[in-house]
Design a protein around this motif. Structure first.
Motif, mmCIF file in Angstrom:
data_model
loop_
_atom_site.group_PDB
_atom_site.id
_atom_site.type_symbol
_atom_site.label_atom_id
_atom_site.label_comp_id
_atom_site.label_asym_id
_atom_site.label_seq_id
_atom_site.Cartn_x
_atom_site.Cartn_y
_atom_site.Cartn_z
ATOM 1 N N ARG A 378 9.190 6.439 -10.628
ATOM 2 C CA ARG A 378 8.639 5.605 -9.361
ATOM 3 C C ARG A 378 7.120 5.504 -9.641
ATOM 4 N NH1 ARG A 378 6.932 8.838 -4.541
ATOM 5 N NH2 ARG A 378 7.918 10.518 -5.589
ATOM 6 N N ASN A 381 3.799 6.441 -3.663
ATOM 7 C CA ASN A 381 4.548 7.537 -2.985
ATOM 8 C C ASN A 381 5.487 6.997 -2.060
ATOM 9 O OD1 ASN A 381 2.874 6.160 -0.981
ATOM 10 N ND2 ASN A 381 1.526 7.731 -0.880
ATOM 11 N N PRO A 383 9.527 5.096 -2.418
ATOM 12 C CA PRO A 383 10.719 4.414 -3.229
ATOM 13 C C PRO A 383 10.593 3.077 -3.430
ATOM 14 C CG PRO A 383 11.571 6.056 -1.522
ATOM 15 C CD PRO A 383 10.074 5.815 -1.179
ATOM 16 N N GLY A 384 10.545 2.680 -4.733
ATOM 17 C CA GLY A 384 10.349 1.285 -4.802
ATOM 18 C C GLY A 384 8.934 0.767 -5.309
ATOM 19 N N GLN A 386 7.372 1.166 -7.769
ATOM 20 C CA GLN A 386 7.382 0.741 -9.077
ATOM 21 C C GLN A 386 7.762 -0.822 -8.975
ATOM 22 O OE1 GLN A 386 9.668 2.719 -7.633
ATOM 23 N NE2 GLN A 386 11.640 2.549 -8.837
#
Ligand code: SF4
Ligand code: SF4
Ligand code: SF4
Lengths: 496, 249
Positions: A378, A381, A383-384, A386
């Motif tokens: 990741r 802070n 999810p996603g 990245q």
């Protein structure tokens, strides 16, 4: 070019029909005894290897809940069968994730399950034989451990875990892969994958300082072993001299410079990559990573930032705290470790960087989500993050950005075809064919939007694309670093 | 007491014991086996609650499978849903008074037997028609489908063609529960249905049906994505001691 045909791109991606054995000949060079010794494995097939392999397999399964669950749970639903880029590119059914798993599952069943012991034919259980071992060697080196299959499996079965286990078993009986093991051995000895000793590293970095000075007139530093620096940068050693990686390194240095944050590289831990993950070896994984803890303590830094590399970021983000933590000696106000993209994004958000997008106006950019970043780590802070953060950086640096089709990016991203310890010349055919789905998606944005720049944040991806793009009739310098774009756009000393 | 009743009574005791014991053992093995590294397939939830939601979606609407392949999802989901309703409906043979919600299912039960068959037929057809799925299908995969089709078909036969004495059947099962055996109606279709069900129960813990408990233990789905925030250790990774490494002096 080699004696195989580059798969043809079509108007629409198609799932190929099964063609047995098309890749049965593809296998990487086997490691010689000296290389095996450098990573702590026997040099050639040991006596009684069948039995030892079976024992090792049982041991691995008993130490890993993932293996335990994955080996039991597959229902052969077939949902994963069209998800692997190696199947899509080669038509070889043993490259379907479930079939790849079955190469190992069949042996596990035979020795460790009721059904396999008493009804082997019924459940496809097999004895551990030389043929089986050879098949393992062939097809577990046709998996880049990209985890695309695990996204789509109803039970999250991750073929990467199984490939790692298979390679670990093979290493333990003396059948290692030359490419990965040689590199890990070099790292143990010298501190990076390339075997680049400290003086050479210093030379290279001094050369870079001069280049940047010539190009921009600014004294951007590339410090090594600078005690008391704020940040220790751990980056793949390819960044030190491979193209287009090096543009990324220059980009990081400019960002540090512009932000006025002191940083340093370490000559002792001059490598972010940790190929031990590819061969599933815990001991090597720890031994490689521990150099970084050592370097951070020796240099007295407060933060660790990791450069652009896919599997390295997986190891850093997901495993470092476990392997070489706790990081109580570092500044807890920042994530440990922090990705260079998180670092740069944070500065952009705070308005600390001046970026001139027009510097990249000759480029129409798309972004390749590297699998290990996409599906095994990741950024930020949420999810996603990245997927968001690298794109936001790119969009802050360029005017023309277009994503590839939605089912080929984000968590569904297709591997470049060269990950997982397969980035070696003895596997070129596999690498070219495995790149097909990515090339197909790329072709689409090239045709629709005139994309001429493929940005990536993985050293392996960059090298792989440099090699395979020409096979698909694209220039090899179409691939570039995200921080290469930053490097072009950043205006140094703008605020002074 | 007929020999038949004795055989079936013993068969069901054995099947139940194997199912319960086998599953308990497997769950114990899964629970006991450490997962030394963090390997959630990302993007993954960053909290325990988020993981619970992910898991609920996975086991109720088969989220990953839906992403993956709409046909398998459709057949698989219809089959599992109908199976679930059927299982609950069958509680009326084991409970007295019947649990309150069971009668409510009689609206669905008209479809569920056929739904099971349709789902199974779809899944089985794929094993022949889709070359990739044909390649990965082994004898045990076909047998498992045959078993389930047999169960559904024999059940439907009793429902619509040759009715069985459900009052006596219930007495038989309650008798098993309370250890006071009652005669089992000797209808061939019923006997076939029960035999197939007991086979299913017995193979459950040694077959791919282990996906049922397995999904809950799958680390790629049940781990929280917080490796930087919290140091994770288990198994071999818990034995790592870095305290001697790199401390100056
Ligand atoms: S998707 Fe999962 S359960 Fe289905 S065949 Fe593939 S590995 Fe097995
Ligand atoms: S991990 Fe990637 S390369 Fe390996 S089987 Fe799965 S999809 Fe294919
Ligand atoms: S090299 Fe890049 S695309 Fe390929 S496996 Fe690694 S991260 Fe994935």
């Amino acid at each position: 070019m080699a004696n195989f045909e580059t798969p043809a791109l079509r108007e629409y991606p198609v799932i190929p029909l099964v063609q047995e054995g098309t890749m049965a000949h593809s296998r990487p060079f086997v490691a010689k005894p000296d290389i095996q010794a450098s990573v702590g494995f026997p040099g050639e097939l040991v006596e009684n290897w069948e039995q030892k392999a079976v024992v090792k397999l049982g041991e691995l399964v008993s130490q890993s809940r993932a293996l335990q669950v994955f080996l039991d749970s597959c229902v052969k639903c077939g949902a994963c069968t069209d998800k692997c880029h190696y199947y899509l590119g080669t038509s070889d059914p043993k490259n379907m994730p479930v079939a790849r798993q079955d190469l190992l599952r069949s042996v596990y069943r035979r020795y460790y399950t009721f059904a396999g012991k008493y009804f082997p034919k019924l459940v496809g259980a097999r004895d551990m034989t030389k043929d089986v071992l050879d098949e393992w060697y062939t097809y577990f080196h046709q998996c880049s451990q990209c985890r695309r299959c695990s996204v789509f499996c109803p039970y999250g079965i991750d073929t990467a875990e199984i490939s790692m286990a298979a390679r670990d078993v093979m290493d333990h009986v003396g059948m290692g892969q030359k490419y990965s093991n040689e590199i890990i051995g070099k790292l143990h000895k010298i501190g990076n994958n390339l075997g680049l000793p400290e003086p050479a590293l210093r030379d290279t970095l001094e050369g870079l300082e001069e280049d940047v000075k010539d190009a921009t007139g600014v004294d951007v530093k590339f410090p090594v072993d600078m005690k008391g620096a704020e940040v220790l940068l751990i980056t793949p050693s390819a960044d030190f001299f491979a193209e287009p990686h090096i543009d990324g390194l220059i980009g990081y240095a400019k960002v540090f410079h512009a932000a006025g944050i002191s940083w340093t590289l370490s000559s002792y831990a001059s490598e972010a990559a940790n190929f031990s993950m590819f061969i599933g070896s815990h001991d090597n994984l720890h031994k490689v990573a521990v150099r970084i803890r050592q370097a951070a303590l020796d240099l007295g830094v407060k933060r660790i930032v990791v450069g652009e590399c896919g599997h390295a970021w997986r190891v850093a983000y997901s495993f470092w705290n476990t392997l070489i933590g706790p990081f109580d000696f570092l500044d807890q106000n920042y994530p440990v470790p922090q990705h260079i993209c998180e670092f740069t994004y944070d500065l952009i958000q705070r308005g600390a960087l001046t970026l001139d997008k027009t510097a990249n106006d000759d480029k129409v950019v798309t972004f390749h989500d590297s699998c290990n970043v996409a599906r095994a780590s990741r950024m930020g802070n949420m999810p996603g993050g990245q997927f968001v953060i690298p794109r936001e950086i790119i969009k802050a640096c360029v005017n023309n950005f277009y994503d590839m089709p939605a089912d080929t990016i984000g968590e569904s991203t297709f591997c470049c075809g060269g990950g997982g310890g397969l980035l070696t010349d003895d596997l070129v055919e596999l690498r070219v064919k495995g790149a097909l789905p990515r090339m197909q998606a790329l072709q689409q944005v090239v045709d629709e939007h005139g994309v001429n720049y493929l940005a990536a944040i993985c050293a392996i991806c960059k090298s792989q694309f440099t090699k395979v793009l020409p096979y698909y009739k694209h220039p090899m310098d179409m691939i570039g670093s995200v921080h290469g774009l930053v490097s072009n756009a950043i205006v140094l000393n703008a605020k002074q | 007491m007929s020999l038949l009743t004795v055989i079936y009574a013993l068969l069901f005791y054995a099947a139940t014991a194997l199912l319960a014991g086998g599953l308990a053992y497997k769950i114990w093995v899964y629970a006991r086996t450490p997962q030394p590294l963090k390997i959630p397939t990302t993007p993954a939830p960053t909290t325990r609650l988020g993981v619970a939601v992910r898991m609920v979606k996975e086991v109720t609407v088969f989220e990953s499978l839906f992403k993956s392949n709409k046909w398998i999802w459709l057949f698989g989901w219809v089959f599992h849903l109908c199976l679930l309703v059927e299982l609950l409906w069958h509680l009326r043979y084991f409970t007295e008074p019947v649990w309150f919600f069971v009668p409510l299912l009689h609206w669905f039960i008209v479809f569920t037997g056929f739904g099971m068959l349709a789902g199974l037929a779809g899944l089985w057809a794929r094993r022949f028609l889709v070359d990739r799925v044909r390649y990965i299908s082994g004898p045990s995969d076909h047998l498992m489908l045959a078993l389930l089709v047999g169960i559904a078909a024999s059940g439907l036969t009793m429902k619509y063609l040759v009715h069985t004495d459900v009052v006596a059947l219930k007495a038989f099962f309650l008798g098993l529960l309370y250890f006071s055996w009652q005669p089992l109606p000797a209808d061939p279709v019923l006997l076939a249905h029960l035999a197939l069900v007991s086979i299913l129960m017995m193979v459950f813990p040694v077959s791919k049906l282990l996906h049922a408990p397995g999904v809950f233990f799958s680390p790629t789905r049940n781990q929280v994505d917080n490796p930087r925030e919290r140091r994770w250790t288990a198994g071999w990774s818990a034995e790592i001691d870095n305290s001697k490494i790199g401390r100056p002096g």
